[in-house]
Design a protein around this motif. Structure first.
Motif, short mmCIF file in Angstrom:
data_model
loop_
_atom_site.label_atom_id
_atom_site.label_comp_id
_atom_site.label_asym_id
_atom_site.label_seq_id
_atom_site.Cartn_x
_atom_site.Cartn_y
_atom_site.Cartn_z
N ILE A 174 8.14 0.05 2.48
CA ILE A 174 8.38 1.50 2.38
C ILE A 174 7.09 2.22 2.00
CG2 ILE A 174 9.65 3.29 1.13
CD1 ILE A 174 11.94 1.24 0.89
N GLY A 175 6.33 1.63 1.07
CA GLY A 175 5.05 2.22 0.69
C GLY A 175 4.09 2.30 1.86
N LEU A 176 4.04 1.25 2.66
CA LEU A 176 3.17 1.25 3.84
C LEU A 176 3.63 2.27 4.86
CD1 LEU A 176 2.65 -2.60 4.29
CD2 LEU A 176 1.02 -0.95 3.37
N THR A 177 4.93 2.49 4.95
CA THR A 177 5.46 3.49 5.88
C THR A 177 4.99 4.90 5.49
OG1 THR A 177 7.42 2.12 6.27
CG2 THR A 177 7.55 4.44 6.90
N PHE A 178 5.06 5.20 4.21
CA PHE A 178 4.57 6.51 3.74
C PHE A 178 3.08 6.66 4.04
CE2 PHE A 178 8.46 6.78 1.15
CZ PHE A 178 8.75 8.13 1.28
N ALA A 179 2.32 5.58 3.86
CA ALA A 179 0.88 5.64 4.14
C ALA A 179 0.62 5.90 5.62
CB ALA A 179 0.21 4.34 3.70
N ALA A 180 1.39 5.24 6.49
CA ALA A 180 1.22 5.44 7.93
C ALA A 180 1.55 6.89 8.32
CB ALA A 180 2.12 4.48 8.70
N ILE A 181 2.60 7.43 7.73
CA ILE A 181 2.96 8.83 8.01
C ILE A 181 1.87 9.77 7.49
CG2 ILE A 181 4.65 10.66 7.55
CD1 ILE A 181 6.79 8.48 7.39
N GLY A 182 1.30 9.42 6.34
CA GLY A 182 0.20 10.22 5.81
C GLY A 182 -0.98 10.28 6.77
N TYR A 183 -1.30 9.15 7.39
CA TYR A 183 -2.38 9.12 8.38
C TYR A 183 -2.07 10.05 9.54
CZ TYR A 183 -5.41 5.38 6.65
OH TYR A 183 -6.32 4.64 5.93
N LEU A 184 -0.82 10.09 9.96
CA LEU A 184 -0.44 10.98 11.07
C LEU A 184 -0.63 12.44 10.67
CD1 LEU A 184 2.78 9.18 12.37
CD2 LEU A 184 0.48 9.13 13.36
N TRP A 185 -0.26 12.78 9.43
CA TRP A 185 -0.49 14.15 8.95
C TRP A 185 -1.99 14.45 8.89
CZ3 TRP A 185 2.27 18.42 8.26
CH2 TRP A 185 3.67 18.33 8.24
N ALA A 186 -2.78 13.47 8.49
CA ALA A 186 -4.23 13.68 8.42
C ALA A 186 -4.80 14.00 9.80
CB ALA A 186 -4.92 12.44 7.84
N SER A 187 -4.36 13.26 10.81
CA SER A 187 -4.89 13.45 12.16
C SER A 187 -4.37 14.73 12.79
CB SER A 187 -4.54 12.24 13.03
OG SER A 187 -5.13 11.06 12.52
N PHE A 188 -3.06 14.84 12.91
CA PHE A 188 -2.48 16.00 13.59
C PHE A 188 -2.61 17.27 12.75
CE2 PHE A 188 -0.35 12.38 15.56
CZ PHE A 188 -0.50 12.68 16.90
N GLY A 189 -2.36 17.17 11.43
CA GLY A 189 -2.49 18.33 10.57
C GLY A 189 -3.92 18.80 10.46
N GLY A 190 -4.87 17.86 10.39
CA GLY A 190 -6.27 18.23 10.28
C GLY A 190 -6.76 18.97 11.51
N VAL A 191 -6.40 18.46 12.69
CA VAL A 191 -6.81 19.12 13.93
C VAL A 191 -6.14 20.49 14.05
CG1 VAL A 191 -6.71 19.00 16.46
CG2 VAL A 191 -7.31 16.97 15.13
#
Length: 468
Positions: A162-179
């Motif tokens: 579950i912790g790794l899942t949150f981290a993976a979702i965080g990466y998606l926010w970093a990429s899509f949210g950052g752009v």
């Protein structure tokens, strides 16, 4: 002969995925447009392989998380062994303190949000569930896995996945949210269009250096290869430090065991945050190396390559190690919490950064946003979009602030097991103590922000981005 090939199989699978992801980034505009890290793509490529194909073939994925755990500690050691960044003229105006404050803002707000949302799911949910927001988003996959693994011994089944899942979702926010922030900022005039010239840089977009381009130097030799390869020497220094950190924590564990069950339980939790002890050991080693005047043998760039290798394999392996069985069980709270956290971070980081900093507000905001949703690598990737050669003070300010942030975050990380203790002890007192600690961090952030922002502290409160 009966040799174990499991480490080779895991390393081979991750390597194949990283190579494939590198070619996907080089060829497909989608990955270039959103600056998707190759390690993230590799992890999602491996996710069905480790959840369905390998189990079908009788191959166990459980040990993959151990690889993630060790790579996390190695990455912290290799960065902590680096020489401190020299003080650069012009670093005034609260840039270093502001960068540290921005990172701690993510810790405090994400922890408070996660713990508050957890209250709505009690008693069916493990009390520490909500802390996966700061663990996965602001701290990263290695920390989320390591601490989640400790929570599994306290009754939280599947916590590491579950912790790794949150981290993976965080990466998606970093990429899509950052752009999204970059494009929105350009549209609203938060940054000048000429700053986006690097978006035409083929090397940054594709992620590979073209044949005709000059290859940048990524490391320097500090030994003669006839005696020992320089990379071998640096790797030995890192692994020696890791072994010393193991001895340190083993000694602490033996001492705590003398205190009975409570001491033994605490020792188990400390192994989950071994990256702190690894960093402390590396800092001490660096001081000793400097004291005996052999620090010239350690090259910062080589140590960065070791850290980069560790992070890339760690991120890919951490996503591959996610067990979809546990994720589907908690899909609703994971989706709800991560979505609200992503939205909150996307709103508050620009609001605070546009008022807190006196220079390079947008560049600093992107750096902090990337680190608050992913890792250092994602923060630097977003910064490179508008500062491809790191000519501004933002990257160096962040590196200078890293030591302060680390020291300030130690009490937060040491207390992060308190909500888990609420489940073990059958009382919510530790849970409320952790909420109080997170609140104190928020108070510190707000006070520091007020000092740095000055007259802009509450200026244009309804505006997402402050403009003079």
């Amino acid at each position: 002969m009966d040799f174990s090939w499991k480490p080779v199989i895991d390393a081979g699978a991750i390597s194949i995925a990283l190579v494939v992801a590198t070619f996907l980034r080089a060829r497909l505009q989608f990955f270039q447009k959103y600056l998707i890290p190759n390690a993230l793509t590799a992890g999602f490529l491996l996710l069905p392989v480790y959840n369905y194909l390998f189990p079908f073939l009788g191959y166990d994925q459980n040990k993959l998380g151990e690889l993630v755990y060790h790579l996390l500690n190695i990455s912290f050691i290799s960065m902590s062994l680096r020489a401190s960044s020299p003080k650069i003229k012009g670093h005034k105006g609260g840039g270093v303190l502001g960068m540290s404050t921005g990172i701690l803002l993510g810790y405090a707000t994400q922890a408070l949000l996660g713990l508050a949302l957890t209250l709505f799911f009690l008693p069916k949910m493990f009390p520490a569930f909500g802390l996966f927001l700061p663990l996965g988003f602001a701290l990263g996959p290695g920390q989320a896995f390591a601490i989640g693994k400790g929570w599994e011994t306290m009754g939280f089944s599947g916590a590491s996945s579950i912790g790794l899942t949150f981290a993976a979702i965080g990466y998606l926010w970093a990429s899509f949210g950052g752009v999204y922030l970059i494009n929105h900022g350009l549209k609203k005039g938060w940054l000048k269009s000429e700053l986006l010239s690097s978006m035409q840089n083929r090397t940054m977009l594709t992620g590979i250096v073209a044949r005709e381009e000059e290859k940048p130097v990524g490391a320097r030799l500090t030994t003669d290869n006839e005696a020992i390869d320089s990379f071998s020497f640096h790797s030995a220094a890192v692994l020696l430090t890791y072994f010393l950190s193991f001895l340190l924590l083993s000694a602490i564990t033996m001492g705590l065991s003398l205190l009975g069950k409570a001491g033994r339980d605490l020792a188990v939790n400390l192994w989950g945050i071994n990256f702190i002890f690894s960093s402390i050991t590396a800092i001490i080693m660096r001081k000793i190396i400097e004291a005996i005047r052999v620090d010239h043998l350690l090259d910062n760039e080589t140590l960065s390559r070791i850290s980069g290798f560790s992070v890339d394999f760690m991120v890919a392996g951490s996503i591959a190690a996610i067990s979809l069985v546990f994720v589907t069980t908690f899909w609703f709270p994971i989706l709800l919490m991560s979505t609200l956290c992503g939205i909150m971070t996307t709103i508050i980081v620009p609001w605070f950064c546009s008022r807190m900093f006196r220079d390079y507000q947008f560049e600093r905001m992107l750096m902090i946003y990337g680190v608050s949703t992913g890792t250092l690598s994602t923060g630097l990737a977003l910064l490179r979009v508008i500062d491809p050669e790191f000519k501004t003070k933002v990257a160096s300010d962040y590196m200078l602030s890293a030591g302060l942030t680390f020291l300030l975050a130690i009490p937060f990380i040491l207390a992060i097991n308190l909500p888990a203790q609420a489940a073990v002890q059958g009382t919510m007192v530790p849970f409320w103590i952790m909420m109080g600690i997170a609140f104190l961090y928020l108070v510190y952030v707000l006070v520091t922000y007020g000092i740095l922002a000055g007259r802009k502290t509450l200026a244009q409160p309804a505006s997402w981005w402050f403009t003079e």
